[in-house]
Design an enzyme around this catalytic site. Structure first.
Site, short mmCIF file in Angstrom:
data_model
loop_
_atom_site.label_atom_id
_atom_site.label_comp_id
_atom_site.label_asym_id
_atom_site.label_seq_id
_atom_site.Cartn_x
_atom_site.Cartn_y
_atom_site.Cartn_z
N GLU A 1 -36.17 16.96 -11.87
CA GLU A 1 -37.69 16.83 -12.51
C GLU A 1 -38.16 18.12 -12.49
O GLU A 1 -39.03 17.69 -11.08
CB GLU A 1 -38.04 15.32 -12.25
CG GLU A 1 -39.67 15.13 -13.45
CD GLU A 1 -39.80 13.43 -12.83
OE1 GLU A 1 -39.01 13.10 -13.70
OE2 GLU A 1 -40.78 13.75 -12.28
N TYR B 1 -47.32 13.29 -14.66
CA TYR B 1 -47.41 13.48 -13.57
C TYR B 1 -46.21 12.89 -12.83
O TYR B 1 -46.68 11.76 -12.65
CB TYR B 1 -49.10 13.40 -13.29
CG TYR B 1 -49.96 14.72 -13.50
CD1 TYR B 1 -49.86 15.62 -12.88
CD2 TYR B 1 -50.21 14.18 -14.65
CE1 TYR B 1 -50.79 16.63 -13.93
CE2 TYR B 1 -51.69 15.20 -14.89
CZ TYR B 1 -51.49 16.23 -14.75
OH TYR B 1 -52.31 17.33 -15.23
N SER B 2 -45.86 13.34 -11.85
CA SER B 2 -44.60 12.37 -10.75
C SER B 2 -45.96 11.37 -9.85
O SER B 2 -46.70 11.75 -9.24
CB SER B 2 -44.12 12.78 -9.84
OG SER B 2 -42.35 13.20 -10.89
N CYS C 1 -37.82 18.49 -7.28
CA CYS C 1 -38.82 18.84 -8.00
C CYS C 1 -39.84 19.53 -8.07
O CYS C 1 -40.63 19.96 -6.83
CB CYS C 1 -39.56 17.28 -7.90
SG CYS C 1 -41.12 16.77 -9.09
N TYR D 1 -40.89 21.17 -14.39
CA TYR D 1 -42.09 20.98 -15.66
C TYR D 1 -42.49 22.50 -15.77
O TYR D 1 -42.64 23.25 -14.81
CB TYR D 1 -42.98 20.00 -15.15
CG TYR D 1 -43.91 20.09 -13.92
CD1 TYR D 1 -44.48 21.18 -12.80
CD2 TYR D 1 -43.30 18.85 -12.93
CE1 TYR D 1 -44.77 20.81 -11.63
CE2 TYR D 1 -43.24 19.13 -11.42
CZ TYR D 1 -44.52 20.11 -10.94
OH TYR D 1 -44.41 19.51 -9.91
#
Length: 424
Positions: free
Chosen positions: A422, A197-198, A382, A424
């Site tokens: 980044e 998790y960012s 992101c 996911y």
């Protein structure tokens, strides 16, 4: 005889009428335990730095009671507000924050400036912490708070979760923590794997002590068309665990990890273009707090434009909007500013009459975006990995219309470290 330091935060008007203390040797002393001016107190002399460091360590360990006699012997006077400033110098602002919270450091005369977690010089990235805690030996943090941060008409639930790490897991803006959910997998009985998790706070945390980190987590659910309801058996293990936490709950964490999303602070004129979908907003919250909300070396120097693009379904799904509006109203002393554009897919349409997705909003400003990139801006992406094909198709089309070779253009950005992804 002992005195208890939390008495500093007395709920009375006198507690906040503290005189400004000059930096001279003859500044007036103010007893910590009463916060009432004592004109008879003399200058601070003979301070024992070693003892103050010990006090700072005691405070950081959680002890809130210090022997008055020993403290007085070390300072050769009553415990005073001025002495509090010396504790800060000996043990760091973090020690004062541990004593009184962030507000306490200001009441004590300590500077608002946050610098105890900075590199030297502040933009030097050679000391960025990486993998302090690994999967086999994770750190156990404790939840400070869990709060839903979207409105009732949002598509799904998103929570802001603050986790205490006792200052043992320092990180930089743009890094991630790993979270290992409790329990074992049904298919093989092995422990669950780590989820990344960012981090959604600056290195100082939301409380400015350097002892916490924040995560922005959307609860992952699966809608079953047959049941016409969410199927709990297919719900996201880690996201539901985090969104269901309460203060005091333990969270096993790894990291911090990653350097891809770090800010380039060496040149304070650098423009930042931040593109996010949903909880991909997390690292940018850390950026924006550092550049516009907190009294950091980065904020003191910044003179560029930080441009945030956020894509969500509707207005109720907007994340941290109040913080963005606050930052917009606070340009830096050198003219640095925050710019904001939203892509609301269910409330706005693109130029073709379709839903307004994040790539459509960026395309509206294609000329300006390309000009900024040509002059050294850094662009960040992101969020869900599904955002990137649309983004790249849009950029490729813009390059074609401008007579630019897309592959060469992109390779140039990557070579110059201007391209940060980044997903996911």
């Amino acid at each position: 005889m002992k005195f208890t330091l939390p008495l500093l935060l007395v709920a009375c008007s006198d507690a906040f009428t503290v005189p400004t203390l000059p930096s001279t040797a003859h500044s007036r002393s103010v007893p910590l335990y009463s916060l009432k001016a004592d004109a008879s107190s003399g200058p601070q002399t003979g301070i024992k730095r070693k003892y103050l460091k010990k006090v700072a360590k005691t405070v950081a360990a959680g002890s809130m009671v210090i022997p008055q006699a020993a403290f007085a012997a070390a300072t050769k006077t009553e415990p005073t507000l001025h002495t509090g400033q010396k504790i800060a110098k000996a043990g760091g602002i973090a020690a004062l924050a541990a004593l009184f919270g962030y507000a306490g450091t200001k009441i004590l005369g300590g500077s608002k400036k946050q610098d105890f977690l900075e590199a030297t010089p502040y933009y030097d990235q050679s000391t960025v912490p990486v993998n302090t805690y690994k999967n086999k030996s994770p750190f156990t943090g404790k939840v400070v708070s869990t709060k839903r941060i979207v409105g009732p008409k949002a598509t799904g639930e998103t929570c802001h979760i603050i986790i205490g790490h006792e200052g043992k897991m320092p990180y930089w803006e743009g890094q991630s923590y790993g979270v290992i959910p409790p329990g074992n997998r049904e298919k093989d009985g092995k422990p669950h794997s780590v989820r990344l998790y960012s981090i959604a706070s600056s290195r100082y945390g939301d409380d400015m002590t350097g002892n916490t980190a924040s995560l922005c987590v959307r609860r992952a659910t699966y809608w079953c068309p047959e049941l016409k309801a969410d199927d709990p058996a297919k719900a996201g293990i880690c996201s539901n665990f985090l969104c269901d936490t309460s203060p005091g709950d333990e969270v096993k964490m790894t990291g911090p990890s990653g350097k891809v999303m770090l800010m380039p602070e060496e040149d304070p004129k650098t423009d930042l273009i931040m593109v996010a979908t949903g909880t991909g907003i997390a690292p940018y919250r850390g950026f924006i707090r550092r550049l516009f909300e907190e009294d950091t070396p980065a904020r003191a120097a910044y003179s560029g434009e930080a441009w945030l693009f956020l894509g969500v379904a509707n207005s109720d799904a907007l994340l941290y909007d109040d913080e963005w509006q606050s930052a917009i109203a606070k340009p830096t002393v050198n003219g640095g500013k925050l710019r904001l554009d939203y892509a609301l897919s269910r409330e706005a349409t693109n130029k073709k009459g379709g839903k307004m997705y994040i790539q459509d909003k960026v395309e509206e400003y294609a000329d300006e975006v390309f000009t900024k990139l040509d002059t050294g801006a850094h662009i960040y992406f992101c969020g869900l990995k599904g955002m990137m094909p649309g983004i790249q198709d849009m950029l490729k089309e813009v390059c074609t219309n401008k007579g630019i070779d897309y592959d060469e253009w992109l390779a140039g950005l990557k070579k110059n470290k201007q391209w940060h992804v980044e997903v996911y």
